[in-house]
Design an enzyme around this catalytic site. Structure first.
Site, mmCIF file in Angstrom:
data_model
loop_
_atom_site.group_PDB
_atom_site.id
_atom_site.type_symbol
_atom_site.label_atom_id
_atom_site.label_comp_id
_atom_site.label_asym_id
_atom_site.label_seq_id
_atom_site.Cartn_x
_atom_site.Cartn_y
_atom_site.Cartn_z
ATOM 1 N N LYS A 147 -34.985 -26.901 -17.656
ATOM 2 C CA LYS A 147 -36.014 -27.934 -17.241
ATOM 3 C C LYS A 147 -37.447 -27.055 -17.331
ATOM 4 O O LYS A 147 -37.376 -25.597 -16.967
ATOM 5 C CB LYS A 147 -35.999 -28.464 -15.881
ATOM 6 C CG LYS A 147 -34.979 -29.508 -16.066
ATOM 7 C CD LYS A 147 -34.764 -30.208 -14.581
ATOM 8 C CE LYS A 147 -33.971 -31.266 -14.397
ATOM 9 N NZ LYS A 147 -33.557 -31.688 -12.914
ATOM 10 N N GLU B 279 -22.549 -21.269 1.447
ATOM 11 C CA GLU B 279 -21.222 -20.873 2.270
ATOM 12 C C GLU B 279 -20.169 -21.093 1.001
ATOM 13 O O GLU B 279 -20.332 -21.695 0.090
ATOM 14 C CB GLU B 279 -21.009 -21.849 3.301
ATOM 15 C CG GLU B 279 -19.862 -21.310 4.308
ATOM 16 C CD GLU B 279 -19.773 -22.227 5.552
ATOM 17 O OE1 GLU B 279 -18.974 -21.700 6.330
ATOM 18 O OE2 GLU B 279 -20.597 -23.271 5.597
ATOM 19 N N GLU C 267 -20.351 -10.223 16.208
ATOM 20 C CA GLU C 267 -19.271 -11.008 16.567
ATOM 21 C C GLU C 267 -17.803 -10.138 16.071
ATOM 22 O O GLU C 267 -18.151 -9.094 15.246
ATOM 23 C CB GLU C 267 -19.216 -12.284 16.054
ATOM 24 C CG GLU C 267 -19.397 -12.254 14.404
ATOM 25 C CD GLU C 267 -19.358 -13.834 13.853
ATOM 26 O OE1 GLU C 267 -20.155 -14.594 14.583
ATOM 27 O OE2 GLU C 267 -19.027 -14.088 12.715
ATOM 28 N N HIS D 90 -16.518 -18.654 10.939
ATOM 29 C CA HIS D 90 -16.804 -17.849 10.071
ATOM 30 C C HIS D 90 -15.954 -16.997 9.108
ATOM 31 O O HIS D 90 -14.708 -16.666 9.737
ATOM 32 C CB HIS D 90 -18.237 -16.591 10.336
ATOM 33 C CG HIS D 90 -18.934 -17.241 11.062
ATOM 34 N ND1 HIS D 90 -19.954 -16.504 12.206
ATOM 35 C CD2 HIS D 90 -19.777 -18.392 10.758
ATOM 36 C CE1 HIS D 90 -20.933 -17.196 12.402
ATOM 37 N NE2 HIS D 90 -20.748 -18.278 11.508
#
Length: 705
Positions: free
Chosen positions: A83, A137, A250, A294
């Site tokens: 495009k 993700e 974490e 996660h």
């Protein structure tokens, strides 16, 4: 502070670091000539940053670009293959090469779905775009390993992500990602985080304190991150706008340990002038062997637990907090203790906000951003699962074709005490696969004797790396047959690792009386990347081995509705939890423990929860007879607080609540609307602003008070 000083581990950390650093030298030596590390300063975004979009005309990118333009981001155009013309009044080009030549971008926002995202990132590297931000993700792990192997060979491009909210400079009016803009305010605190939702609550606390943010970097929750905590720390140290630093970690990986090493060196080098650092580590009470939402939220062999990482960071000099809403007050105290003028810092932040005519906590909230196709649409529900783990009884079928190449026999016996550990896994710090070996399999010795030998994903492990691994296993003096078999086995596992897109392949071996190597089937761990199949339909033969009949029914039901649900096994637990975001869900479980409560489950509704999702979440939680109270803990970043409140009311109308009381905490986007809906519902709901007050009440109800 959480009382975790009983777990310091400083001597073990130093010992482990010596082994780890020695094992990396050969793999890392090329950095002296061509260093990816040199690209960290590309993270210094601001008004000057010229941003383009890949996938510019897509619905997701279009909505995001409109919000980012309104925020002040200097977007100069974008690319959609095939495009050309204009989009949003900006240049639209058919390929990245022309965009680089004509638009001269400093950064690209890659809004491309997971199956094609790896290729899009590689194109950006080839075009030498200085900063590449990938938000999708479920990008296959081995796609990112290939990207990482390419990044290592150059010093022009820096990657943020994947599976990250992106990077934003509130003080520089530049947003590259999908961060919820109403939460942010210009100021002087730098933030790096694995979790999106935990980072949003952290940002909100910093904003409420009046400090604001200078630069916020989303590391992302995947196994491999293009930019890690140490990278961010290096930028924050040299950034004149950053007065204090926040780390949000974490369970899983070594990013927090590596950050602790850097903090120790930094404080020693700079002394009293060091910028204060506060940190949080989620997943302290995460169950062993489970993936907590996660893709990277799991503890690998030889890695520290979240509790241990908490202690390592604290020992390094970071001030630890229990909950992200505490960061604002803690940072004010630390800045004052460091001799900095807090009133001046706050005043300057307020002037920046007034100058922009923008205050995040009063501004009309921006509509929640739709995530890329890999997070939404018809495939979203089947993509919530994280990884496939085959048990020892299943491992022989996919392993045998590779095992036959090594001459190693597979035994159904348990290993002897003098067995050896070997395998292939991912080295998250080196962003590459690695041989992982130990001369011992004893639980008391394995964590400290386990050693990584990284190698390039594209090339495979060279013979020198294989021999170094064998020497560490103390097999170099083994009988000739066993030595040759160990070499062949490591090479075969590395081949299988790449061809079958594994996460971890490992087991125990021993030498029999005939001097041959034996691989013990009961010790086998074969973990494969779920995204390779879910996003791209690769490795179907491996994923056809999944046995749903052996999985927890509630977890399977949750998966079909786009919910990540983990049933926790503690028989004394009696608090059901409903949370949006994996990091926040982990931290909710941890923080409840500090208030004397125990959660029956981990539940992440996802970043784009709906009223129906909330209703289904209640149904799942109430299937557990242990539940005495339900705690709904929502921070509205991408999730709208008003919508969550409507979902709670929908659940009360349509779900048999069995007399179970519900406590609701809603903060963030449209928090006032959500709180009002709860307060005026006339139902037996209790609403709170602060986490501590809500948690206290939840525990009281759980105990029948």
């Amino acid at each position: 502070m959480v009382p975790l000083r009983s777990n310091p581990a400083s001597l073990a950390l130093r010992s482990r670091n010596k082994v780890r650093n020695a094992s990396r030298r050969a793999f890392s030596s090329s950095r002296t000539q061509c260093s990816y590390d040199d690209t960290v300063q590309n993270l210094r975004i601001g008004k000057h940053t010229r941003v383009i979009y890949q996938g510019f005309t897509g619905r997701v990118a279009t909505g995001n670009a409109k919000d980012s333009l309104a925020y002040g981001t200097n977007i100069v155009g974008g690319v959609t293959p095939g495009k050309e013309g204009e989009h949003l009044g900006l240049p639209l080009l058919p390929n990245l090469r022309r965009a680089k030549e004509e638009l001269k971008p400093d950064a690209t926002a890659v809004f491309v779905a997971a199956p094609q995202c790896g290729k899009a990132i590689e194109e950006a590297i080839a075009a030498e775009i200085p900063l590449i931000v990938s938000v999708a993700e479920h990008i296959p792990l081995h796609d990112i390993m290939r990207v990482s192997s390419i990044l290592r060979t150059q010093s022009a491009s820096r990657l943020v992500g994947a599976n990250a909210p992106g990077i934003i400079s509130p003080i520089g009016s530049c947003r590259i990602g999908f961060q919820p803009l109403p939460t942010f305010a210009p100021g002087h605190i730098g933030i790096v985080a694995k979790s999106g939702t935990l980072s949003y609550e952290t940002v909100a606390s910093i904003t409420r304190s009046g400090l604001g943010q200078s630069l916020c970097i989303g590391m992302g929750g995947d196994i491999i991150a293009g930019t890690n905590m140490v990278d961010a720390l290096r930028v924050f140290e040299s950034d004149p706008e950053t007065e204090g630093i926040v780390l949000v970690g974490e369970v899983g990986g070594r990013a927090e340990e590596d950050a602790a090493e850097w903090i120790k060196e930094y404080r020693k080098r700079v002394g009293e002038k060091a910028k204060p650092i506060a940190a949080l580590v989620g997943g302290i009470h995460a169950p062993e062997g489970r993936i907590m939402g996660h893709a990277g939220a799991w503890k690998g062999a030889g890695e520290r637990t979240a509790r241990e990482k908490y202690g390592v960071l604290e020992e390094a000099g970071a001030t630890m907090v229990q909950h992200p809403e505490d960061f604002g007050g803690v940072m004010k105290t630390l800045l004052s203790q460091s001799g900095r003028d807090v009133k001046k810092i706050v005043g300057d932040a307020q002037r920046q906000q007034q100058k922009r005519g923008y205050h995040t906590m009063r501004r009309r909230p921006v509509a929640p951003v739709q995530l890329p196709a890999s997070r939404t649409g018809s495939n979203a529900f089947v993509q919530q699962r994280r990884g496939l783990l085959l048990g020892p009884d299943q491992a022989s079928a996919p392993l045998k074709p590779y095992l036959s190449q090594s001459g190693v026999s597979l035994s159904d016996s348990e290993p002897p005490k003098d067995a050896f550990h070997l395998g292939v896994t991912v080295d998250r710090t080196e962003r590459s696969p690695c041989l992982v070996v130990s001369p011992s399999t004893q639980p008391s010795q394995l964590p400290e004797r386990l050693r990584h030998f990284p190698y390039d994903w594209r090339e495979g492990p060279p013979d020198a790396t294989v021999q170094s691994a064998i020497a560490h296993m103390q097999l170099d003096a083994a009988p000739p047959a066993a030595l040759a078999q160990a070499t062949a086995l490591l090479q075969a596992l590395a081949k299988m690792y790449k061809e079958k897109e594994a996460v971890t392949l490992s087991g125990s071996v021993s030498i029999n009386d005939e001097g041959n190597l034996i691989l013990h089937q009961p010790t086998l761990t074969l973990q494969f990347d779920d995204a390779a199949y879910r996003s791209t339909k690769r490795q179907q033969d491996i994923h056809d081995l999944r046995r749903k009949t052996r999985e927890v029914p509630e977890e399977l039901e949750a998966e079909t509705h786009g919910i990540v649900f983990v049933k926790l096994s503690d028989p004394a637990a009696n608090i059901g939890t409903l949370v949006n975001g994996a990091g926040l869900a982990m931290n909710t479980i941890d923080a409840l423990r500090l208030h004397g409560g125990k959660a029956t489950n981990f539940l992440d509704t996802g970043g784009k929860a709906t009223s129906e999702t909330v209703k289904k979440s209640f149904e799942l939680i109430l299937q557990d007879e242990r539940v005495k109270v339900i705690f709904v803990n929502i921070f509205g970043g991408l999730t709208d607080g008003g919508m969550i409140a409507e979902g709670v009311l929908l659940a009360f109308r349509e779900v048999e609540m069995k007399g179970v009381p519900v406590v609701v905490r809603i903060r963030g986007t449209n928090e006032g609307k959500g709180q009002k809906i709860i307060a005026e519902s006339g139902l037996s709901l209790e609403a709170f602003d602060g986490f501590a007050e809500a948690a206290k009440r939840v525990v009281e109800l759980a105990n029948g008070r």
